[in-house]
Design a protein around this motif. Structure first.
Motif, mmCIF file in Angstrom:
data_model
loop_
_atom_site.group_PDB
_atom_site.id
_atom_site.type_symbol
_atom_site.label_atom_id
_atom_site.label_comp_id
_atom_site.label_asym_id
_atom_site.label_seq_id
_atom_site.Cartn_x
_atom_site.Cartn_y
_atom_site.Cartn_z
ATOM 1 N N ILE A 98 0.847 -1.202 0.000
ATOM 2 C CA ILE A 98 0.000 0.000 0.000
ATOM 3 C C ILE A 98 0.885 1.255 0.000
ATOM 4 C CG2 ILE A 98 -1.745 1.298 1.293
ATOM 5 C CD1 ILE A 98 -2.830 -1.283 0.054
ATOM 6 N N GLY A 99 1.954 1.230 0.785
ATOM 7 C CA GLY A 99 2.874 2.368 0.838
ATOM 8 C C GLY A 99 3.546 2.624 -0.494
ATOM 9 N N LEU A 100 3.914 1.559 -1.196
ATOM 10 C CA LEU A 100 4.539 1.725 -2.507
ATOM 11 C C LEU A 100 3.551 2.260 -3.534
ATOM 12 C CD1 LEU A 100 6.898 -1.399 -2.612
ATOM 13 C CD2 LEU A 100 7.551 1.008 -2.365
ATOM 14 N N PHE A 101 2.280 1.926 -3.384
ATOM 15 C CA PHE A 101 1.273 2.522 -4.274
ATOM 16 C C PHE A 101 1.096 4.006 -3.966
ATOM 17 C CE2 PHE A 101 -0.116 -1.724 -5.634
ATOM 18 C CZ PHE A 101 -0.259 -1.472 -6.990
ATOM 19 N N ALA A 102 1.194 4.383 -2.693
ATOM 20 C CA ALA A 102 1.163 5.810 -2.350
ATOM 21 C C ALA A 102 2.315 6.531 -3.036
ATOM 22 C CB ALA A 102 1.238 5.996 -0.830
ATOM 23 N N LEU A 103 3.498 5.917 -3.011
ATOM 24 C CA LEU A 103 4.665 6.492 -3.680
ATOM 25 C C LEU A 103 4.438 6.580 -5.189
ATOM 26 C CD1 LEU A 103 7.611 7.466 -3.876
ATOM 27 C CD2 LEU A 103 8.311 5.050 -3.798
ATOM 28 N N LEU A 104 3.900 5.523 -5.792
ATOM 29 C CA LEU A 104 3.639 5.521 -7.233
ATOM 30 C C LEU A 104 2.736 6.690 -7.626
ATOM 31 C CD1 LEU A 104 3.589 4.216 -10.108
ATOM 32 C CD2 LEU A 104 1.568 2.945 -9.323
ATOM 33 N N TYR A 105 1.624 6.838 -6.915
ATOM 34 C CA TYR A 105 0.686 7.917 -7.265
ATOM 35 C C TYR A 105 1.290 9.297 -6.984
ATOM 36 C CZ TYR A 105 -3.028 4.660 -8.422
ATOM 37 O OH TYR A 105 -3.783 3.685 -9.034
ATOM 38 N N ALA A 106 2.110 9.392 -5.941
ATOM 39 C CA ALA A 106 2.780 10.674 -5.651
ATOM 40 C C ALA A 106 3.753 11.034 -6.766
ATOM 41 C CB ALA A 106 3.506 10.603 -4.306
ATOM 42 N N LEU A 107 4.531 10.053 -7.242
ATOM 43 C CA LEU A 107 5.473 10.314 -8.331
ATOM 44 C C LEU A 107 4.742 10.659 -9.625
ATOM 45 C CD1 LEU A 107 8.181 7.558 -7.683
ATOM 46 C CD2 LEU A 107 8.392 10.031 -7.324
ATOM 47 N N LEU A 108 3.635 9.972 -9.898
ATOM 48 C CA LEU A 108 2.841 10.298 -11.085
ATOM 49 C C LEU A 108 2.226 11.689 -10.978
ATOM 50 C CD1 LEU A 108 1.101 6.860 -11.763
ATOM 51 C CD2 LEU A 108 2.939 7.924 -13.104
ATOM 52 N N HIS A 109 1.861 12.073 -9.769
ATOM 53 C CA HIS A 109 1.347 13.434 -9.507
ATOM 54 C C HIS A 109 2.413 14.471 -9.873
ATOM 55 C CE1 HIS A 109 -0.520 16.759 -7.329
ATOM 56 N NE2 HIS A 109 0.539 16.849 -6.526
ATOM 57 N N VAL A 110 3.645 14.226 -9.446
ATOM 58 C CA VAL A 110 4.757 15.142 -9.746
ATOM 59 C C VAL A 110 5.029 15.169 -11.250
ATOM 60 C CG1 VAL A 110 7.240 15.527 -9.442
ATOM 61 C CG2 VAL A 110 5.823 14.926 -7.476
ATOM 62 N N ILE A 111 5.050 13.994 -11.873
ATOM 63 C CA ILE A 111 5.309 13.926 -13.317
ATOM 64 C C ILE A 111 4.219 14.657 -14.092
ATOM 65 C CG2 ILE A 111 5.417 12.346 -15.295
ATOM 66 C CD1 ILE A 111 6.853 10.355 -13.336
ATOM 67 N N ALA A 112 2.956 14.457 -13.697
ATOM 68 C CA ALA A 112 1.846 15.146 -14.377
ATOM 69 C C ALA A 112 1.979 16.650 -14.231
ATOM 70 C CB ALA A 112 0.508 14.664 -13.813
ATOM 71 N N TYR A 113 2.357 17.104 -13.039
ATOM 72 C CA TYR A 113 2.557 18.538 -12.811
ATOM 73 C C TYR A 113 3.669 19.088 -13.700
ATOM 74 C CZ TYR A 113 4.359 22.709 -10.498
ATOM 75 O OH TYR A 113 4.843 23.973 -10.247
ATOM 76 N N LEU A 114 4.809 18.382 -13.730
ATOM 77 C CA LEU A 114 5.944 18.841 -14.528
ATOM 78 C C LEU A 114 5.640 18.799 -16.026
ATOM 79 C CD1 LEU A 114 8.887 17.087 -12.638
ATOM 80 C CD2 LEU A 114 8.344 19.525 -12.626
ATOM 81 N N ALA A 115 4.970 17.737 -16.465
ATOM 82 C CA ALA A 115 4.733 17.557 -17.899
ATOM 83 C C ALA A 115 3.581 18.421 -18.412
ATOM 84 C CB ALA A 115 4.458 16.085 -18.196
ATOM 85 N N PHE A 116 2.449 18.372 -17.714
ATOM 86 C CA PHE A 116 1.237 18.985 -18.267
ATOM 87 C C PHE A 116 0.965 20.394 -17.754
ATOM 88 C CE2 PHE A 116 0.298 14.313 -18.172
ATOM 89 C CZ PHE A 116 0.561 14.110 -19.518
ATOM 90 N N MET A 117 1.450 20.695 -16.552
ATOM 91 C CA MET A 117 1.223 22.035 -16.012
ATOM 92 C C MET A 117 2.379 22.978 -16.356
ATOM 93 S SD MET A 117 -1.700 21.565 -14.342
ATOM 94 C CE MET A 117 -1.921 22.788 -13.092
ATOM 95 N N LEU A 118 3.609 22.427 -16.366
ATOM 96 C CA LEU A 118 4.783 23.262 -16.618
ATOM 97 C C LEU A 118 5.424 23.034 -17.983
ATOM 98 C CD1 LEU A 118 6.704 23.252 -13.210
ATOM 99 C CD2 LEU A 118 4.973 24.843 -14.022
ATOM 100 N N GLY A 119 5.064 21.934 -18.649
ATOM 101 C CA GLY A 119 5.687 21.630 -19.938
ATOM 102 C C GLY A 119 7.192 21.427 -19.827
ATOM 103 N N TRP A 120 7.634 20.877 -18.701
ATOM 104 C CA TRP A 120 9.049 20.598 -18.429
ATOM 105 C C TRP A 120 9.904 21.869 -18.457
ATOM 106 C CZ3 TRP A 120 9.375 16.025 -16.321
ATOM 107 C CH2 TRP A 120 8.536 14.996 -16.754
#
Length: 195
Positions: free
Chosen positions: A76-98
């Motif tokens: 369960i903890g590793l899934f929390a990490l997975l979704y947190a990392l995907l949250h960061v990636i989505a922010y960097l990719a789609f909100m900031l455009g890298w």
């Protein structure tokens, strides 16, 4: 195969289901008028949900007396990490455009991003040290390190609280949930849970 292994085989795809639904929503273009924001927000919220679920395992084990429940905590903890990392990636990719300069500006202008980043860094450290070899290597320090999950969860709630602009209901509910789960670990409360 014991019941824990069989249950893990059921829980694993359930933990991936939110990601599947989000991918389907992206592909069908049903994330609403601001899909980047919706995707980023939903991934972050799922990270928080899995954090709460992971933190609930120890009190649940105390209440039920089923010690093997602890074997679900890492997954369960590793899934929390997975979704947190995907949250960061989505922010960097789609909100900031890298755009890394925009990220530096955001870090300066928006303290909720710093707080969220701190939570993710803690979760990464916990994920890296969640293996059995790392448990053996760290010894007693492993337990101390993994108590930082409460700090990560608190920072995630603060990140969410600062992020919302009007309705504070959801971050307050998550905050109260995490506070309750922390209180349930206090020795006096733990004794009261054992019927």
């Amino acid at each position: 195969m014991d019941w824990v292994a069989r249950t893990k085989l059921l829980i694993f795809p359930l933990c991936l289901a939110p990601l599947g639904f989000l991918i389907q929503a992206v592909l069908s273009n049903t994330l609403g008028p601001d899909p980047a924001n919706t995707l980023t927000r939903d991934l972050g919220e799922w990270a928080l949900i899995f954090l709460c679920a992971g933190l609930a395992i120890t009190p649940l084990r105390t209440i039920t007396g089923v010690n093997k429940l602890i074997r679900f905590r890492r997954m369960i903890g590793l899934f929390a990490l997975l979704y947190a990392l995907l949250h960061v990636i989505a922010y960097l990719a789609f909100m900031l455009g890298w755009q890394w300069l925009t990220l530096l500006e955001d870090l300066y202008k928006r303290p909720y991003i710093i707080v969220g980043a701190m939570a993710v860094v803690i979760l990464v450290a916990l994920g890296i040290t969640s293996t059995k070899p790392m448990m053996r290597r760290l010894g007693k320090n492993w337990v101390k390190l993994h108590k930082l999950v409460y700090l990560a969860a608190s920072l995630a709630v603060l990140h969410f609280l600062w992020l919302v602009k009007s309705d504070y209901t959801e971050p307050v509910v998550y905050g109260l949930t995490i506070l309750s789960l922390l209180i349930l670990r206090v020795p006096g409360f733990k004794k009261a849970l054992r019927f």
